[in-house]
Scaffold this motif. Structure first.
Motif, mmCIF file in Angstrom:
data_model
loop_
_atom_site.group_PDB
_atom_site.id
_atom_site.type_symbol
_atom_site.label_atom_id
_atom_site.label_comp_id
_atom_site.label_asym_id
_atom_site.label_seq_id
_atom_site.Cartn_x
_atom_site.Cartn_y
_atom_site.Cartn_z
ATOM 1 N N LYS A 189 0.693 -1.066 -0.029
ATOM 2 C CA LYS A 189 0.292 -0.024 0.000
ATOM 3 C C LYS A 189 0.981 1.282 0.095
ATOM 4 O O LYS A 189 2.175 1.180 0.557
ATOM 5 N N THR A 190 0.410 2.311 -0.622
ATOM 6 C CA THR A 190 1.136 3.538 -0.622
ATOM 7 C C THR A 190 0.629 4.544 0.596
ATOM 8 O O THR A 190 -0.393 4.792 0.627
ATOM 9 N N LEU A 191 1.547 5.176 1.063
ATOM 10 C CA LEU A 191 1.448 6.112 2.187
ATOM 11 C C LEU A 191 1.202 7.294 1.682
ATOM 12 O O LEU A 191 2.066 7.780 0.978
ATOM 13 N N CYS A 192 0.070 8.155 2.145
ATOM 14 C CA CYS A 192 -0.046 9.372 1.663
ATOM 15 C C CYS A 192 -0.115 10.455 2.828
ATOM 16 O O CYS A 192 -0.854 10.474 3.772
ATOM 17 N N LEU A 193 1.226 11.076 3.292
ATOM 18 C CA LEU A 193 1.368 11.806 4.345
ATOM 19 C C LEU A 193 0.976 13.374 4.097
ATOM 20 O O LEU A 193 1.409 13.610 3.031
ATOM 21 N N THR A 194 0.414 13.879 5.242
ATOM 22 C CA THR A 194 0.251 15.233 4.854
ATOM 23 C C THR A 194 0.842 15.967 6.056
ATOM 24 O O THR A 194 1.454 15.347 6.848
ATOM 25 N N ALA A 195 1.068 17.435 6.160
ATOM 26 C CA ALA A 195 1.381 18.093 7.109
ATOM 27 C C ALA A 195 0.988 17.643 8.505
ATOM 28 O O ALA A 195 1.863 17.735 9.545
ATOM 29 N N ASP A 196 -0.194 17.487 8.574
ATOM 30 C CA ASP A 196 -0.960 17.061 9.858
ATOM 31 C C ASP A 196 -0.154 15.784 10.223
ATOM 32 O O ASP A 196 -0.415 15.469 11.500
ATOM 33 N N ASP A 197 -0.011 14.963 9.358
ATOM 34 C CA ASP A 197 0.472 13.635 9.860
ATOM 35 C C ASP A 197 1.921 13.615 10.404
ATOM 36 O O ASP A 197 2.329 12.978 11.383
ATOM 37 N N LEU A 198 2.727 14.459 9.709
ATOM 38 C CA LEU A 198 4.225 14.654 10.099
ATOM 39 C C LEU A 198 4.386 15.586 11.625
ATOM 40 O O LEU A 198 5.438 15.170 12.246
ATOM 41 N N MET A 199 3.340 16.327 11.703
ATOM 42 C CA MET A 199 3.528 17.313 12.848
ATOM 43 C C MET A 199 3.654 16.788 14.107
ATOM 44 O O MET A 199 4.644 16.910 15.168
ATOM 45 N N PRO A 200 3.013 15.529 14.586
ATOM 46 C CA PRO A 200 3.106 14.782 15.916
ATOM 47 C C PRO A 200 4.484 14.201 16.167
ATOM 48 O O PRO A 200 5.255 14.175 16.910
ATOM 49 N N ILE A 201 4.850 13.707 14.797
ATOM 50 C CA ILE A 201 6.278 12.771 14.698
ATOM 51 C C ILE A 201 7.356 13.945 14.858
ATOM 52 O O ILE A 201 8.334 13.866 15.683
ATOM 53 N N LEU A 202 7.206 14.982 14.165
ATOM 54 C CA LEU A 202 8.284 16.070 14.393
ATOM 55 C C LEU A 202 8.216 16.782 15.984
ATOM 56 O O LEU A 202 9.321 16.840 16.202
ATOM 57 N N CYS A 203 7.209 16.811 16.445
ATOM 58 C CA CYS A 203 7.059 17.445 17.936
ATOM 59 C C CYS A 203 7.700 16.328 18.683
ATOM 60 O O CYS A 203 8.831 16.703 19.550
ATOM 61 N N LEU A 204 7.687 15.096 18.482
ATOM 62 C CA LEU A 204 8.457 13.998 19.388
ATOM 63 C C LEU A 204 10.074 13.904 18.999
ATOM 64 O O LEU A 204 10.671 13.861 19.819
ATOM 65 N N ILE A 205 10.201 14.155 17.674
ATOM 66 C CA ILE A 205 11.649 14.250 17.511
ATOM 67 C C ILE A 205 12.394 15.478 18.030
ATOM 68 O O ILE A 205 13.453 15.567 18.531
ATOM 69 N N VAL A 206 11.817 16.496 18.000
ATOM 70 C CA VAL A 206 12.385 17.885 18.655
ATOM 71 C C VAL A 206 12.320 17.516 20.084
ATOM 72 O O VAL A 206 13.546 18.046 20.721
ATOM 73 N N VAL A 207 11.238 16.966 20.951
ATOM 74 C CA VAL A 207 11.520 16.753 22.342
ATOM 75 C C VAL A 207 12.786 15.741 22.573
ATOM 76 O O VAL A 207 13.305 16.050 23.451
#
Length: 141
Positions: free
Chosen positions: A43-61
């Motif tokens: 299956k192909t994953l379709c990422l949006t900015a809304d999908d990436l934001m929680p991951i980015l927050c976790l990475i930053v913390v």
């Protein structure tokens, strides 16, 4: 700690800092696609900015990077307005949103946010319990 975010501080010019952000974004998307492929093979994953934001927050913390607010301010100060309208602007804005979201949550203070960083955005400060205080809302009279 997640080392790639820490690289932003070690770079001395805007172009290098943006390359680090671009690499972070590429790895974030690549890891997300890889994880999705394990759950839903073929299956192909379709990422949006809304999908990436929680991951980015976790990475930053989890990065334990110092003074990310200052680093982002440096980038935006010296980046042309036309560059801010494209992909580079998306990367910088995403990091800004992640930092502000973490601050608004009142998450425990991380090294990515020093007291001076917090004071420089919205007049908030770090309290004695070493947590971030969200910016004070101005009351309209």
């Amino acid at each position: 700690p997640i080392p790639i975010v820490s690289l932003i501080k070690s770079e001395t010019n805007v172009s290098s800092k943006l390359r680090v952000l671009h690499l972070l974004h590429k790895r974030l998307v690549s890891c997300s696609e890889s994880a999705y492929d394990k759950i839903r093979p073929g299956k192909t994953l379709c990422l949006t900015a809304d999908d990436l934001m929680p991951i980015l927050c976790l990475i930053v913390v989890r990065s334990h990077s110092k003074n990310l607010f200052s680093q982002v301010e440096f980038i935006t100060h010296f980046l042309s307005e036309s560059a801010l309208l494209g992909h580079l602007g998306f990367l910088v804005t995403s990091l800004q949103i992640a930092l502000h979201y973490i601050l608004e949550l009142g998450a425990p203070q991380t090294d990515c946010m020093s007291e001076s960083d917090c004071t420089s955005i919205g007049g908030s400060s770090v309290n004695s319990n070493a947590t971030l205080s969200p910016p004070l809302a101005s009351s309209a009279a």
